[in-house]
Enzyme design. Structure first.
Site, PDB file in Angstrom:
ATOM      1  N   ALA A 131      17.438 -60.657 -22.925  1.00 34.79           N
ATOM      2  CA  ALA A 131      18.213 -59.644 -23.643  1.00 34.79           C
ATOM      3  C   ALA A 131      19.092 -60.250 -24.741  1.00 34.79           C
ATOM      4  CB  ALA A 131      19.070 -58.869 -22.647  1.00 34.79           C
TER       5      ALA A 131
ATOM      6  N   GLY B  63      18.863 -58.196  -4.781  1.00 37.38           N
ATOM      7  CA  GLY B  63      17.757 -57.446  -4.203  1.00 37.38           C
ATOM      8  C   GLY B  63      16.903 -56.794  -5.283  1.00 37.38           C
TER       9      GLY B  63
ATOM     10  N   ASP C 269      25.857 -62.802 -12.389  1.00 39.14           N
ATOM     11  CA  ASP C 269      25.354 -62.541 -13.749  1.00 39.14           C
ATOM     12  C   ASP C 269      25.692 -61.089 -14.102  1.00 39.14           C
ATOM     13  OD1 ASP C 269      22.150 -62.935 -15.506  1.00 39.14           O
ATOM     14  OD2 ASP C 269      24.228 -63.187 -16.156  1.00 39.14           O
TER      15      ASP C 269
END
EC number: 3.5.1.25
Lengths: 409, 274
Positions: A154, A270, A294
């Site tokens: 990104a 997850g 993050d």
């Protein structure tokens, strides 16, 4: 950095009825604190002949070292990479809110940005001790701009850079002063990376490999030159291949300098990493695993639509997508959620899960004598957890800085 | 002498702890009236310490007005070494109860002048008004504290070289490496313990049976220093069945019968919920 008093006259606090994480095990021991540091009670008894001034019953809870998050891009609407009028307030807001997640120290992270941003923002994020105001700032993590175009993820393509012209000088010109910098993520396949890695390491800055298409050989040379971390393993790098494991292969490489441990960040929300991948990494090299969030600015905003800068983001539980799409736009799982998920996904011990969020990041940053542990002499930054690893209270320098609301009557 | 025989180690430990607890409670210690307790180390008293901690935690017993005097300490071992007796007492007892650190006395095996340290210890006992109850153990060679075979039965606190038996017995605590085991210790003398108003010796396990036999069925002999307590006016030996294995059936039967009297004595001082 620490200004806590160590005067023998400071009050002695004894935390009782708890299990403390020490030496890799949960011991049924009391935790003694004085002057913001963990105290050796046996020494206190026999040498100073003193007892505790205050006892606090921890209700049978677990006491773990405060969590350390070395990769956070923002949260609660704050974006660390933005040159707002008051960067300090944004940092302070996030620092205060993450206390509820058990995080007592963190590294605000800046993604690939133009030099002007670095020059403006970096000086406004000084290293700072934690306290009732919020978690401590250990230094800034600069993720980019010296990364791979192909694996930029990104990060904005326009601001990617290389240092093939002037190596370290290019780095300095881009970032400005490095005083507040703690970690730099770069792609080692970039030309002259070994010079840059050596120069950054010589300045005490931790070099991390990430957003890269490096093969294993290149990655190994980078580690031999001083790199010690891998940024979010698996994400933004070549996938593991059995004839060229790439950066992932560092976990079991035999070419690393003897006695050196390679650390690697993992986002255990997850969503960003399949649990099987998490298990493979953990089983291959459990000592190096560092849990990171993050986290992006949408962290902590709650379900629904939010406007973040130029983006419209839809939050639903732990998933943050670009509004109207299914495209993930970053992690929003708080650190304690990551720890619980990590524990459940890997089936590891509670001690391992807690160390992945405390001891290992401290070791990565060379701070293990003062942070990331409950050893005598360490800073008294710790988290009180119940048996399901939910945060009940957070302490910095032995002072309560956050407490869970009691259930209503 | 009273010999109290319990079925097993746990029951013997509990009996001994209750006895100590009752002595302290009956004494009614306070600000100007401290109870002085002599204490042992080793594996035998561990169960007893655990029980005492239980009684403290349940609110039945306080060590606030108790002064303790440990029997011995190794020479030359750092105070915070895991095998030092300071470490033993901290981990197994002091850290769990409310004793004032100023009242917990242990000989300093790293003192500059070791004999002066011993003399000062005797002086501290004197200043405390003597010891009310000295709790001790027995070595396989019949020694009390580190008063090895051949120690004078009127000895005082002093520096002693350890017997080979003792060094071998201790090797298991030092990774089985004989070179790591301390060879000298500071210890209270037989005479020092004899001065106590009451003495309680804990002996459990078959490996102590022969020493118990020598201590109570044979004569007083400096080769089995615990035998000196045959001449103390108020001594109790607390043991488990295994420790009686070398005694005459006659001796065991006699003392089991006379146990009733001690039980009745104890019933006069009931401690709630203990």
């Amino acid at each position: 950095m620490r200004r806590g008093q160590r005067a023998a006259g400071a009050p002695v606090r004894q935390f009782t009825n708890c299990r403390i994480l020490r030496g890799g095990t949960l011991l049924r021991e009391d935790l003694w604190v004085r002057g913001g540091r963990i105290l050796d009670p046996e020494k206190l008894f026999f040498e100073e002949r003193r007892m505790a001034d205050e006892q606090r019953d921890c209700g049978g809870c677990i006491l773990a070292p405060g969590f350390i998050d070395v990769q956070m891009n923002g949260g609660f609407g704050v974006d660390f990479s933005k040159a707002t009028k008051d960067v300090g307030s944004g940092i302070a807001l996030v620092a205060q809110r993450i206390l509820a997640h058990g995080v007592t120290s963190f590294c605000p992270t800046l993604v690939t940005s133009p030099p002007e941003i670095y020059h403006k923002v970096l000086p406004q994020i000084p290293v700072k001790s934690g306290g009732p105001h919020g978690a401590g700032v250990l230094g800034v993590h600069l993720e980019g701009p010296f990364i791979s175009r192909e694996k930029r993820g990104a990060h904005p393509e326009a601001y990617l850079r290389s240092f093939e012209d002037n190596a370290f000088h290019d780095v300095l010109a881009t970032y400005g002063a490095l005083d507040n910098v703690r970690i730099v993520t770069l792609a080692p396949e970039l030309n002259r990376s070994h010079e840059v890695i050596q120069a950054l390491t010589a300045q005490g800055i931790c070099v991390s490999l990430g957003h890269s298409v490096a093969d294993l050989g290149t990655a190994e040379v980078a580690v031999q030159n001083g790199a010690t971390f891998i940024t979010h393993l698996f994400n933004a790098m070549l996938p593991f291949h059995h004839r060229d494991p790439g950066i992932v292969g560092l976990l079991t490489s035999d070419q690393l300098p003897p006695g050196h441990c390679i650390f690697y960040g993992m986002i255990a929300d997850g969503i960003h990493t399949n649990p099987a991948a998490l298990r493979i990494a953990h089983r291959a090299h459990p000592q190096g695993l560092v849990l990171v969030t993050d986290a992006v600015p949408a962290l902590g905003l709650g379900n629904g639509r939010h406007t973040l800068g130029q983006q419209e983001v839809e939050v639903n539980g732990l998933i943050a997508c670009i509004a109207g799409t299914k495209t993930l736009c970053g992690s929003i799982a708080p650190m304690d959620v990551c720890i619980r998920h990590f524990l459940q996904a890997t089936g590891c011990s509670v001690e391992s899960a807690l160390e992945a969020a405390s001891l290992h990041p401290a070791q990565l940053l060379g701070l293990e004598k003062t942070k990331g542990s409950l050893d005598f002499g360490a800073d008294a930054d710790f988290v009180v957890l119940d048996d399901t690893l939910h945060v009940q209270a957070t302490y910095i320098s032995g002072e309560l800085v956050w407490k869970a609301e009691e259930a209503g009557p | 002498m009273r010999l109290v025989i319990l079925d097993n180690y746990d029951l013997a430990s509990e009996w001994a702890a209750k006895y100590i607890c009752n002595c302290i409670v009956k004494f009614k210690p306070g600000q100007d009236r401290y109870f002085s307790l002599g204490l042992p180390t080793g594996s035998t008293p561990l169960g007893c310490y655990k029980k005492l901690i239980e009684y403290y935690k349940s609110g039945n017993l306080s060590f606030k007005y108790v002064k303790t005097f440990n029997m011995d300490e190794y020479v030359g071992l750092p105070r915070n070494h895991p095998e030092s007796y300071h470490s033993y007492m901290w981990n197994n007892f002091f850290k769990h109860v409310d004793i004032d650190p100023n009242n917990a006395h242990i000989l300093d095996g790293n003192a500059e002048d070791l004999q002066a340290e011993c003399d000062a210890f005797e002086q501290k006992i004197k200043e405390a008004g003597g010891i009310d109850l000295f709790v001790g153990g027995i070595g396989p060679d019949g020694h009390i504290a580190f008063n090895e075979p051949g120690s004078s039965l009127v000895s005082r606190t002093r520096l002693k070289t350890l017997a080979m038996d003792t060094i071998l017995a201790n090797a298991k605590y030092f990774d089985g490496d004989l070179s790591k085991v301390p060879t000298m210790a500071l210890t209270v003398g037989v005479g020092t313990v004899m001065d106590a108003r009451e003495v309680m010796i804990l002996i459990t396990g078959a490996h102590k049976a022969f020493a118990l036999y020598k201590a109570i069925e044979e004569g007083i002999n400096h080769m089995w220093t615990v035998s000196a307590f045959q001449q103390h006016p108020r001594t109790i030996f607390v043991c488990d069945e295994d420790a009686t294995l070398e005694l005459k059936v006659k001796t065991v039967k006699y003392f089991k019968a006379s146990c009733f009297l001690i039980m009745i004595e104890l019933m006069h001082v009931q401690v709630h919920n203990v």
